[in-house]
Design an enzyme around this catalytic site. Structure first.
Site, PDB file in Angstrom:
ATOM      1  N   GLY A 170      -2.217   0.015 -11.996  1.00 19.13           N
ATOM      2  CA  GLY A 170      -2.053   1.084 -11.926  1.00 19.13           C
ATOM      3  C   GLY A 170      -2.237   2.013 -10.210  1.00 19.13           C
ATOM      4  N   SER A 171      -2.173   3.265 -10.622  1.00 17.37           N
ATOM      5  CA  SER A 171      -2.350   3.842  -9.833  1.00 17.37           C
ATOM      6  C   SER A 171      -4.451   3.946  -8.693  1.00 17.37           C
ATOM      7  CB  SER A 171      -1.411   5.389  -9.461  1.00 17.37           C
ATOM      8  OG  SER A 171       0.121   5.045  -9.475  1.00 17.37           O
ATOM      9  N   GLY A 172      -3.973   4.851  -8.116  1.00 24.91           N
ATOM     10  CA  GLY A 172      -5.412   4.934  -7.389  1.00 24.91           C
ATOM     11  C   GLY A 172      -6.058   3.952  -6.492  1.00 24.91           C
ATOM     12  N   HIS A 173      -5.248   2.666  -6.162  1.00 24.55           N
ATOM     13  CA  HIS A 173      -5.476   1.465  -5.416  1.00 24.55           C
ATOM     14  C   HIS A 173      -4.502   1.376  -3.840  1.00 24.55           C
ATOM     15  CE1 HIS A 173      -7.986   0.042  -8.382  1.00 24.55           C
ATOM     16  NE2 HIS A 173      -6.433  -0.748  -9.300  1.00 24.55           N
ATOM     17  N   ASP A 215      -2.189  -4.834 -17.982  1.00 26.76           N
ATOM     18  CA  ASP A 215      -0.684  -5.200 -17.143  1.00 26.76           C
ATOM     19  C   ASP A 215       0.239  -6.899 -18.104  1.00 26.76           C
ATOM     20  OD1 ASP A 215      -1.072  -3.506 -14.659  1.00 26.76           O
ATOM     21  OD2 ASP A 215      -2.904  -4.057 -14.840  1.00 26.76           O
ATOM     22  N   HIS A 246     -12.381  -1.549 -10.628  1.00 24.67           N
ATOM     23  CA  HIS A 246     -12.616  -0.480 -10.980  1.00 24.67           C
ATOM     24  C   HIS A 246     -13.445   0.286 -11.443  1.00 24.67           C
ATOM     25  CE1 HIS A 246      -8.445  -2.189 -11.883  1.00 24.67           C
ATOM     26  NE2 HIS A 246      -7.992  -1.187 -11.455  1.00 24.67           N
TER      27      HIS A 246
END
Lengths: 334, 212
Positions: A58-61, A114, A223
């Site tokens: 996922g993005s945001g990391h 994932d 998260h």
């Protein structure tokens, strides 16, 4: 409840693409988006014969995961939405693009989304005649008890795992050999984190969990997954001791050479991270653990979450060579 | 025999039934999940229906494209789960332009086993597997015995209904709703409920077709 986070964005629904356009505009010399899938990004220069390494999540990391695509690290990445796995198709596209005929290793963190999407991509790639292996990173000691390591989440330890995989692949090793060395690194890596303040989803600005003004949470996931202890805010020294203790209780590092990573989650300053590093190094010295290589900074973040994690990887001669091998990505010089 | 056209009609029927139940499924999901399960299923099956059966004679190829359409339309876990089922069926049917009821029983079983492998769920975890696996095994076990096909699918559907109903008393053990633990008891699992709609649509279509 913390107030809404302020975000510098234009269109809440287009942040991932807007970010990718920016990254590619700056780093178009080393990275390119794949024609078949705009959420697949690969290196502009691939090394013939080398086993391909594909990562993602996922993005945001950020800088994860695209920041680990480059020389001596990964060859391709699949980019998901904020905190959400990419679908199998960008993973498949990246795998096909980087396969130089000797197979591809897919590396991802242990999350149900994932797991499903990467394993499905592996199956699709095999149907198309590609040789693929999957490696699932599970370094977070707080997310499942000892003996149930396969249930643990993947967090900052992923950086060491990518580094080892990328370096091993460059030695001309086969897919099985790259897998074996990388799995050793994975099994010898442990991480634990703390959170002081929550992050928000950039689309909504709403904090994803709440935490009291004088509290911190040990073991919280990247998260906002619940950790193991909600405690009063501690000093850096107390945190360093506590994290070293949690890691060393889980895996025997005493007397070993190790690589360490003090990772900031987004809103914890380098000033704090260096204080923690120093306290952590003292705690390791007391246990006769020798630091071979250190990394301090923001390697895998959670937006504006405040907090940090400590990662340790035990090193033998092979892993020392892998962690010391040169690596260069759009974000890092290793 | 069943070709791509018949499979397309099956998907249309499933899509229609899921669409009718969409809000009901969302309500079930709203308790422990994010309330979009009905929408995800609706979008996914509509996407599978958008694949033109006349473009394909090879059932394997057709189902592979349907799997891709389903997954690309739906993220979350529903995409890869139903996508995997379609893909495993596609593998079995590769190179075939028609399949028999025996083949279908095998394709359903392989598909459901694929979903189990992908989602790592077992019977009793309060998931769609509680509905699908009893159907798949009951149908596959009965398919080579004597007796009318209608009876076999209806018996399998009864097993699926029992399986779905059994999720009411279970505590979620996997996926997002497992975070709610004990609180998830007392309600049907939305994935198990929507899987029953899928099976029921298929069975009613087959029974209708055979009777008429």
């Amino acid at each position: 409840m913390k107030q809404m986070a302020k975000k510098l964005i234009n269109h809440p629904d287009e942040i991932i693409d807007d970010m990718l356009v920016g990254i590619l505009r700056m780093h178009g010399d080393v990275l390119r988006r794949c024609e078949d899938d705009p959420r697949a990004v690969v290196r502009t220069t691939l090394e013939p014969g080398k086993v391909g390494i594909v990562i993602g999540g996922g993005s945001g990391h950020e800088p994860a995961f695209i920041g680990y695509v480059g020389e001596g690290l990964a060859d391709g990445v699949a980019v998901g939405n904020i905190f959400a796995s990419p679908s199998p198709y960008p993973i498949l596209t990246a795998a096909k693009e980087v396969d130089q005929g000797n197979g591809v290793l897919l590396i991802y963190g242990n999350y149900s989304g994932d797991n499903m999407n990467f394993s499905m991509a592996a199956e699709l790639a095999e149907m198309d005649g590609h040789q693929v292996k999957e490696l699932v990173v599970h370094d977070d000691v707080a997310s499942a008890p000892k003996g149930e390591e396969h249930k643990r989440r993947g967090i900052a330890g992923e950086v060491f795992v990518y580094k080892v995989a990328g370096a091993k692949a460059r030695t001309g090793a086969s897919l099985d050999e790259v897998y074996a060395t990388t799995e050793k690194a994975n099994n010898w890596t442990r991480t634990i984190g703390i959170a002081l303040e929550p992050c928000s989803l950039p689309q909504t600005g709403k904090p994803i969990f709440s935490i009291g003004p004088d509290e911190m949470e040990i073991g919280m996931g990247v998260h906002g997954e619940p950790g193991i202890h909600r405690v009063k805010l501690m000093s850096a020294e107390e945190v360093a001791n506590r994290l070293v203790e949690a890691i060393c209780e889980d895996f025997d590092y005493d007397g070993s050479d190790v690589a360490v990573l003090v990772n900031g989650l987004g809103a914890t300053s380098l000033l704090e991270l260096y204080i923690l590093y120093d306290n952590m190094a003292d705690a390791l010295a007391k246990r006769n653990i020798r630091i071979h290589r250190s990394f301090v900074g923001e390697y895998i973040t959670s937006q504006e979450m405040s907090g940090c994690s400590l990662t340790m990887m035990k090193l033998d001669e092979e892993l020392k060579a892998m962690i010391d091998a040169p690596g260069k990505t759009c974000c890092f010089h290793f | 025999m069943i070709g791509t056209q018949q499979l397309h009609e099956l998907f249309l029927e499933i899509s229609k039934c899921i669409h009718e139940k969409r809000d009901e499924l969302c309500d079930l999901d709203g308790f422990a999940g994010d309330g979009d399960h009905g929408i995800s299923m609706d979008i996914g099956w509509a996407a599978a229906c958008s694949v033109s059966p006349t473009d394909y004679t090879d059932i394997g190829e057709y189902l592979k494209v349907c799997a891709k359409a389903f997954i690309q339309a739906v993220g979350a876990s529903i995409g890869p789960l139903y996508g995997t089922a379609l893909l495993r069926a596609a593998k079995y049917a590769a190179g075939k332009s028609a399949v028999s009821p025996e083949d279908c029983a095998q394709m359903i079983l392989l598909g459901v086993e694929g979903m189990q492998e992908r989602g790592k769920a077992k019977i009793g975890d309060k998931t769609l597997i509680d509905t699908l696996l009893p159907f798949a095994t009951t149908f596959a076990e009965s398919i080579n015995r004597s007796g009318p096909l209608e009876q076999k699918v209806l018996t399998a559907l009864d097993a699926a209904r029992d399986g779905m109903e059994s999720t009411r008393d279970m505590v979620a053990n996997i996926g997002r709703s497992s975070r709610h633990g004990e609180k998830s008891r007392g309600r049907l699992d939305p994935g198990a409920a929507s899987a029953f709609v899928v099976l029921q649509a298929g069975v009613s279509m087959l029974v209708k077709t055979r009777v008429s």
